[in-house]
Design an enzyme around this catalytic site. Structure first.
Site, PDB file in Angstrom:
ATOM      1  N   HIS A   1      -4.868 -31.239   1.020  1.00  0.00           N
ATOM      2  CA  HIS A   1      -3.739 -31.821   0.289  1.00  0.00           C
ATOM      3  C   HIS A   1      -4.178 -33.123  -0.348  1.00  0.00           C
ATOM      4  O   HIS A   1      -5.001 -33.841   0.215  1.00  0.00           O
ATOM      5  CB  HIS A   1      -2.564 -32.081   1.238  1.00  0.00           C
ATOM      6  CG  HIS A   1      -1.269 -32.241   0.512  1.00  0.00           C
ATOM      7  ND1 HIS A   1      -0.857 -33.440  -0.002  1.00  0.00           N
ATOM      8  CD2 HIS A   1      -0.323 -31.337   0.190  1.00  0.00           C
ATOM      9  CE1 HIS A   1       0.303 -33.264  -0.605  1.00  0.00           C
ATOM     10  NE2 HIS A   1       0.652 -32.006  -0.512  1.00  0.00           N
TER      11      HIS A   1
ATOM     12  N   ASP B   1       2.288 -24.464   2.324  1.00  0.00           N
ATOM     13  CA  ASP B   1       2.146 -23.107   1.793  1.00  0.00           C
ATOM     14  C   ASP B   1       1.550 -22.140   2.796  1.00  0.00           C
ATOM     15  O   ASP B   1       1.808 -20.940   2.749  1.00  0.00           O
ATOM     16  CB  ASP B   1       1.272 -23.132   0.528  1.00  0.00           C
ATOM     17  CG  ASP B   1       1.995 -23.811  -0.610  1.00  0.00           C
ATOM     18  OD1 ASP B   1       3.156 -23.451  -0.839  1.00  0.00           O
ATOM     19  OD2 ASP B   1       1.415 -24.704  -1.249  1.00  0.00           O
TER      20      ASP B   1
ATOM     21  N   HIS C   1      -1.317 -25.307  -6.718  1.00  0.00           N
ATOM     22  CA  HIS C   1      -0.012 -25.909  -6.399  1.00  0.00           C
ATOM     23  C   HIS C   1       0.838 -24.832  -5.725  1.00  0.00           C
ATOM     24  O   HIS C   1       0.487 -24.356  -4.648  1.00  0.00           O
ATOM     25  CB  HIS C   1       0.583 -26.450  -7.704  1.00  0.00           C
ATOM     26  CG  HIS C   1       1.812 -27.300  -7.585  1.00  0.00           C
ATOM     27  ND1 HIS C   1       2.325 -27.736  -6.382  1.00  0.00           N
ATOM     28  CD2 HIS C   1       2.669 -27.798  -8.542  1.00  0.00           C
ATOM     29  CE1 HIS C   1       3.415 -28.459  -6.603  1.00  0.00           C
ATOM     30  NE2 HIS C   1       3.646 -28.513  -7.905  1.00  0.00           N
TER      31      HIS C   1
HETATM   32  N1  COA Z   1     -10.738 -25.150   1.200  1.00  0.00           N
HETATM   33  C1  COA Z   1     -12.001 -25.586   1.261  1.00  0.00           C
HETATM   34  N2  COA Z   1     -12.376 -26.822   0.932  1.00  0.00           N
HETATM   35  C2  COA Z   1     -11.423 -27.653   0.507  1.00  0.00           C
HETATM   36  C3  COA Z   1     -10.071 -27.272   0.409  1.00  0.00           C
HETATM   37  C4  COA Z   1      -9.755 -25.973   0.777  1.00  0.00           C
HETATM   38  N3  COA Z   1      -8.494 -25.530   0.726  1.00  0.00           N
HETATM   39  N4  COA Z   1      -9.334 -28.303  -0.028  1.00  0.00           N
HETATM   40  C5  COA Z   1     -10.183 -29.308  -0.218  1.00  0.00           C
HETATM   41  N5  COA Z   1     -11.436 -28.904   0.101  1.00  0.00           N
HETATM   42  C6  COA Z   1     -12.637 -29.708   0.009  1.00  0.00           C
HETATM   43  C7  COA Z   1     -13.181 -29.688  -1.406  1.00  0.00           C
HETATM   44  O1  COA Z   1     -14.039 -28.594  -1.633  1.00  0.00           O
HETATM   45  C8  COA Z   1     -13.868 -31.001  -1.465  1.00  0.00           C
HETATM   46  O2  COA Z   1     -15.067 -30.903  -0.721  1.00  0.00           O
HETATM   47  P1  COA Z   1     -16.400 -31.654  -1.189  1.00  0.00           P
HETATM   48  O3  COA Z   1     -16.044 -33.121  -1.139  1.00  0.00           O
HETATM   49  O4  COA Z   1     -17.396 -31.202  -0.195  1.00  0.00           O
HETATM   50  O5  COA Z   1     -16.637 -31.164  -2.593  1.00  0.00           O
HETATM   51  C9  COA Z   1     -12.946 -31.929  -0.659  1.00  0.00           C
HETATM   52  O6  COA Z   1     -12.307 -31.068   0.283  1.00  0.00           O
HETATM   53  C10 COA Z   1     -11.897 -32.625  -1.521  1.00  0.00           C
HETATM   54  O7  COA Z   1     -11.180 -31.614  -2.213  1.00  0.00           O
HETATM   55  P2  COA Z   1     -10.484 -31.800  -3.627  1.00  0.00           P
HETATM   56  O8  COA Z   1     -10.103 -30.463  -4.151  1.00  0.00           O
HETATM   57  O9  COA Z   1     -11.346 -32.661  -4.491  1.00  0.00           O
HETATM   58  O10 COA Z   1      -9.219 -32.651  -3.197  1.00  0.00           O
HETATM   59  P3  COA Z   1      -7.929 -32.837  -4.051  1.00  0.00           P
HETATM   60  O11 COA Z   1      -7.172 -33.951  -3.451  1.00  0.00           O
HETATM   61  O12 COA Z   1      -8.227 -32.915  -5.487  1.00  0.00           O
HETATM   62  O13 COA Z   1      -7.224 -31.420  -3.837  1.00  0.00           O
HETATM   63  C11 COA Z   1      -5.891 -29.628  -3.303  1.00  0.00           C
HETATM   64  C12 COA Z   1      -6.074 -31.153  -3.177  1.00  0.00           C
HETATM   65  C13 COA Z   1      -4.538 -29.264  -2.732  1.00  0.00           C
HETATM   66  C14 COA Z   1      -5.932 -29.230  -4.798  1.00  0.00           C
HETATM   67  C15 COA Z   1      -7.028 -28.910  -2.551  1.00  0.00           C
HETATM   68  O14 COA Z   1      -6.999 -29.294  -1.202  1.00  0.00           O
HETATM   69  C16 COA Z   1      -6.932 -27.400  -2.705  1.00  0.00           C
HETATM   70  O15 COA Z   1      -7.402 -26.856  -3.697  1.00  0.00           O
HETATM   71  N6  COA Z   1      -6.321 -26.701  -1.699  1.00  0.00           N
HETATM   72  C17 COA Z   1      -6.128 -25.278  -1.799  1.00  0.00           C
HETATM   73  C18 COA Z   1      -4.891 -24.965  -2.645  1.00  0.00           C
HETATM   74  C19 COA Z   1      -3.602 -25.313  -1.926  1.00  0.00           C
HETATM   75  O16 COA Z   1      -3.426 -24.990  -0.754  1.00  0.00           O
HETATM   76  N7  COA Z   1      -2.678 -25.933  -2.670  1.00  0.00           N
HETATM   77  C20 COA Z   1      -1.366 -26.261  -2.165  1.00  0.00           C
HETATM   78  C21 COA Z   1      -1.217 -27.732  -1.992  1.00  0.00           C
HETATM   79  S1  COA Z   1       0.337 -28.129  -1.241  1.00  0.00           S
END
Ligand code: COA
Length: 388
Positions: free
Chosen positions: A274, A325, A235
């Protein structure tokens, strides 16, 4: 119980049709505060496009909009500005407490502890009226920057700087850290970053705030929960992690190898992806646009150009878009804020969104209490410890 025993097999969960993992797409509250259109990449606060607010408004106008539902007229704006400025000085007991606290891994632990302490110093803890909560909200919005900068200065062996009542909200934060007011451009960048981080419907920290408010616990307790949630790397701490990554990459020549290596190793690239946006996050678009207009000699520019290369490579390889971010990191770094404090600065900006959501929750409350799908063993027979 060992961690492996606590882990639930995903197949158990998937067998249960009622479970929405991570509450994705579950509508858990109604709000008039903001709307995210993840397909079109649009965000609005109370009906106003955030891009227009970021371009033309100030943080104080945004605070008024979120607390009162409408943009202020000039008399209303100047009254709010004075009120927020008057609240900036904090109870000396909080500064004493700050001096007594040992160092913590990030500034958020310290800030969260002091916000919790504000609850014990509340002059009228039994007054649960919306007016009293609105006053508490304004005190929190005003005082978070004072507490954060006092902590940052004490940690460097310097005395806290008393807030200025003449500067705007974001400019005063900069002043209390650096001891000099920002120039017009720095003020604009910080104000814009604050507007963009002010509110974002039911993200994890705002949900935490609403859950606590829904028990009719106080606003300080709700903020404490929100701050805990915001400090996680998935987050609000993604801004620190993405800036660390840019520093590690260092120059454009290293981008391709770094990104390909991270993705091949299935490491997440912080600042990308996201839950709601499936296209560009509009907050990243406008911050990037702002940073790209800066003079080449400003420090943020180098990091913004590097960020652009990373963005191209991540998109080309995995079709992931950057979120707010990713560009907030270079903006805050360029303004001289320590990286570990980025999430705490985010908390200062988000304080108004949290407060507005808590007020909305109090005004039409229904306890938020979802349920679980039980997947553990059943009908086990208890035996005394000596027999196990
Ligand atoms: N880098 C690499 N791969 C990513 C990614 C990232 N930043 N964000 C998502 N993915 C990939 C996941 O590995 C997953 O791939 P798969 O289907 O091959 O396993 C797919 O995209 C879905 O990701 P998931 O984490 O399940 O989606 P979510 O909706 O639960 O997650 C976040 C959203 C924000 C938690 C996720 O994108 C993330 O962890 N981002 C990095 C942290 C971040 O920037 N947070 C700030 C948000 S404003």
């Amino acid at each position: 119980m060992g961690g492996d025993k606590l882990a639930i097999q995903r197949t158990d969960i998937e067998a249960e049709a009622r479970l929405e993992r991570g509450l994705a797409d579950v509508v858990a509250a109604m709000t008039r505060l903001s709307h995210v259109d993840g397909v079109e990449g649009k965000l609005s606060y109370c009906g106003y496009d955030v891009i227009d607010l970021a371009r033309y408004a100030t943080y104080e106008e945004t605070v008024y909009l979120l607390l009162y539902g409408d943009l202020p007229g000039s008399a209303q704006l100047s009254a709010l500005r004075s009120e927020l400025a008057r609240y900036r000085r904090v109870n000396p007991a909080l500064l004493q407490m700050l001096r007594a606290l040992p160092g913590a891994p990030t500034s958020m632990e310290v800030l969260r502890t002091l916000v919790s302490a504000m609850s014990a110093l509340d002059p009228s803890p039994l007054d649960k009226s919306q007016d009293a909560n609105l006053r508490r909200a304004k005190r929190l919005i005003s005082q978070l920057p004072t507490l954060l900068t006092a902590h940052l200065r004490l940690r460097q062996g310097e005395e806290p700087i008393q807030p200025s009542e003449d500067l705007g909200h974001a400019a005063n934060l900069y002043y209390m850290l650096h001891g000099a007011a920002p120039d017009a451009l720095e003020t604009r960048i910080l104000d814009m970053a604050f507007i963009l981080m002010a509110e974002h419907e039911l993200n994890a920290s705002t949900f935490a705030v609403r859950v606590v408010a829904s028990t009719l616990s106080d606003l300080f307790a709700a903020f404490t929960a929100g701050m805990g949630a915001l400090n996680g790397p998935l987050h609000g701490a993604a801004n620190t992690e993405s800036m660390k990554m840019l520093l590690e990459i260092g120059s454009e020549a290293n981008v391709e190898t770094y990104v390909q290596g991270a993705l091949a190793a299935k490491r997440k690239i912080m600042g990308f992806g996201h839950r709601v946006y499936k296209t560009w996050d509009p907050r990243a678009v406008i911050l990037r646009e702002m940073l790209s207009k800066l003079n080449d000699d400003l420090p943020a520019v180098h990091w913004c150009k590097l960020a652009d290369r990373v963005q191209d490579t991540v998109f080309k390889t995995k079709a992931l878009y950057p979120n707010v971010d990713f560009y907030a990191g270079p903006a805050l770094y360029g303004l001289g804020f320590p990286m570990e404090a980025f999430p705490a600065i985010f908390a200062c900006a988000r304080s108004v969104g949290w407060a507005a959501h808590a007020l909305e929750q109090y005004a039409d409350n229904h306890l938020i209490r979802p349920t679980t799908q039980y997947v553990g063993p059943e009908d086990r027979v208890y035996r005394p410890v000596q027999e196990r």
